[in-house]
Design an enzyme around this catalytic site. Sequence first.
Site, PDB file in Angstrom:
ATOM      1  N   ASP A  92       0.749  -1.207  -0.301  1.00 22.27           N
ATOM      2  CA  ASP A  92       0.136   0.335  -0.004  1.00 22.27           C
ATOM      3  C   ASP A  92       0.858   1.425   0.097  1.00 22.27           C
ATOM      4  OD1 ASP A  92      -2.197   1.900   0.304  1.00 22.27           O
ATOM      5  OD2 ASP A  92      -2.759   1.294   2.054  1.00 22.27           O
ATOM      6  N   PHE A  93       1.596   1.864  -0.956  1.00 22.30           N
ATOM      7  CA  PHE A  93       2.667   2.229  -0.951  1.00 22.30           C
ATOM      8  C   PHE A  93       1.888   3.676  -1.789  1.00 22.30           C
ATOM      9  CE2 PHE A  93       7.107   0.065  -1.416  1.00 22.30           C
ATOM     10  CZ  PHE A  93       6.737  -0.512  -0.271  1.00 22.30           C
ATOM     11  N   GLU A  94       1.653   4.923  -1.084  1.00 25.15           N
ATOM     12  CA  GLU A  94       1.109   6.346  -1.132  1.00 25.15           C
ATOM     13  C   GLU A  94       2.409   6.814  -1.552  1.00 25.15           C
ATOM     14  OE1 GLU A  94      -1.815   6.405   0.694  1.00 25.15           O
ATOM     15  OE2 GLU A  94      -2.339   4.515   0.839  1.00 25.15           O
ATOM     16  N   GLY A  95       1.199   8.155  -1.188  1.00 25.80           N
ATOM     17  CA  GLY A  95       2.988   9.375  -1.251  1.00 25.80           C
ATOM     18  C   GLY A  95       3.765   9.647  -2.666  1.00 25.80           C
ATOM     19  N   SER A 139       5.910   7.389  -2.244  1.00 25.96           N
ATOM     20  CA  SER A 139       7.493   5.711  -2.531  1.00 25.96           C
ATOM     21  C   SER A 139       7.770   5.272  -3.657  1.00 25.96           C
ATOM     22  CB  SER A 139       6.215   4.846  -1.807  1.00 25.96           C
ATOM     23  OG  SER A 139       5.935   5.132  -0.015  1.00 25.96           O
TER      24      SER A 139
END
Length: 598
Positions: A383-386, A388
């Site tokens: 759940d990589f966001e921003g 990443s």
Amino acid sequence: MDRFRPLALLAAAALTLSGVTALSSAALAADADLARNGGFESGLDGWACSAGSGTTVTSPVRSGASALRATPAGGDNARCAQTVTVKPDSSYTLSGYVRGSYAYLGASGTGTTDVSTWTQSAPDWQKLTTTFRTGPATTRVTVYTHGWYGTGAYHADDITLVGPAVDTGQPPAPPTGLRAGSVTSSSVALSWSAVPSATGYAVYRDGAKVQTVTGTSATVSGLAPSTAYGFQVAAVNEAGESARSATVTATTAQGGGGTPGLPPHALVGYLHASFANGSGYTRLADVPDSWDVIDLAFGEPTSVTSGDIRFDRCPAAECPNVESDAEFKAAIRAKQAAGKKVLISIGGQNGQVQLTTAAARDTFVSSVSRIIDEYGLDGLDIDFEGHSLSLNADDTDFKNPKTPVIVNLISALKSLKARYGDDFVLTMAPETFFVQLGYQYYGTGKWGGQDPRAGAYLPVIHAMRDDLTLLHVQDYNSGPIMGLDNQYHSMGGADFHIAMTDMLLTGFPVAGDQNNVFPPLRPDQIAIGMPASVNAGNGHVAPAEVVKTLDCLTRKVSCGSYATHGTWPGLRGLMTWSINWDRFANWEFQRTFDGYFG
């Protein structure tokens, strides 16, 4: 051409007097219209429109049955172009008809002075014409139309480029020897014999072009298990495309990797295991049996680039009813005994992970493995966001990524899959920005200025597609996204979920490049991501809209204005943020899922 007629007649008269009329006819015949499909009667064949901005329409048209309609959006001016073979040191006339505000027609790469002409306002069809001379070494020129930022759609029709033609020879012969090699549940490897004079090959699946390659082999992926497909190959050179080869049929293997132990339709939810918020803490043992995949949120890094992931359970001071470690592990085993999958989810809104080095990659693998082993979990959710994941400026091919954070993540996931084997559950929860926005933008090298995160998940999904259990894109907290109908879709109703999911199940050209198509995923790999309640995030839809979404995608009814490209009764199910928020809303989301799938 009319303005050259007196000169042409004088030349013909002079040559007739000198007895060389035949030479005059040959010279005049050398001029030709070199624009391919300038009337857009064959769709966009020969044309490439930036950011997927162009389509063909049947009204308004200047002549024939079709015309171009292109719509500028954001930082894109809806440029539609084709590259034409020309003669060096020769004169050409570029003409076309346009409608709309701020419509441009031009040519670049002339080798002399690039030219363009435009109109500020054309409420009806208006002819634009410009001329140029090619440089002494120029053999290719790009002709184009475009609009202007924020001024609405423009139309174009009957585009011509008249001047000396070039003998490009003949298209190559059709390929022979096409055969299928290794077959998996989701891919077929193809190879064929080389064709003299071919510069590339187009691969067709069931009559539709799915990729182009320069060599004599290709692997077609994104296929459904236990399904027969027909493949053909055509050879391509500057003169055009050959007839297609004989058809080879191949049937994919049974089962399809990446779906270990899941029911035909699954409900996926995130459980707030490491923090508390307004939804309240929910003990794992109290999660109802309707939830088939439970993602423990979240494992987070000790620093952004360390790769060192830790899972700290919610402290009692924040979560007064939190269970002990022993009770938590016992609840995991009980869920697994009931056929449920319990995963560790890495990242989240606050947990940025950037695997910038090989050392960070290796630390990621070892630290995630420790969490999985300590709690006896079934797998991993990314759940990589921003920031990443983002793309370097030169990273424009999703099949061959170069950006270290992406290359290292793919390597880490392959290592974890190899460590735990076929039963390892791998899921991903990107935002629409990271996936579907790749239809318009990918990387920063081509367009400049847009966010380098646009489409950045695509290489990870593609590299892991044979091992990916579920992709549940977050269809929430999102701005408007363009669908395959080249219309923008916004959150709040079934239409957004239908359009976004159709893209995943149909495949789409990355950044509008028809030669760079992201292949479709299997329907059993897709769970649609939705917020559980109005408190959980922007983009909540009422239960009736959820039902419309499922009806359209699984039965092709209740589709509204969006026309899907297929029907997928095997769609895996739904994902929600979160189990805690659904409990807060009296289990509305769970009850909708149970009511639909039983």
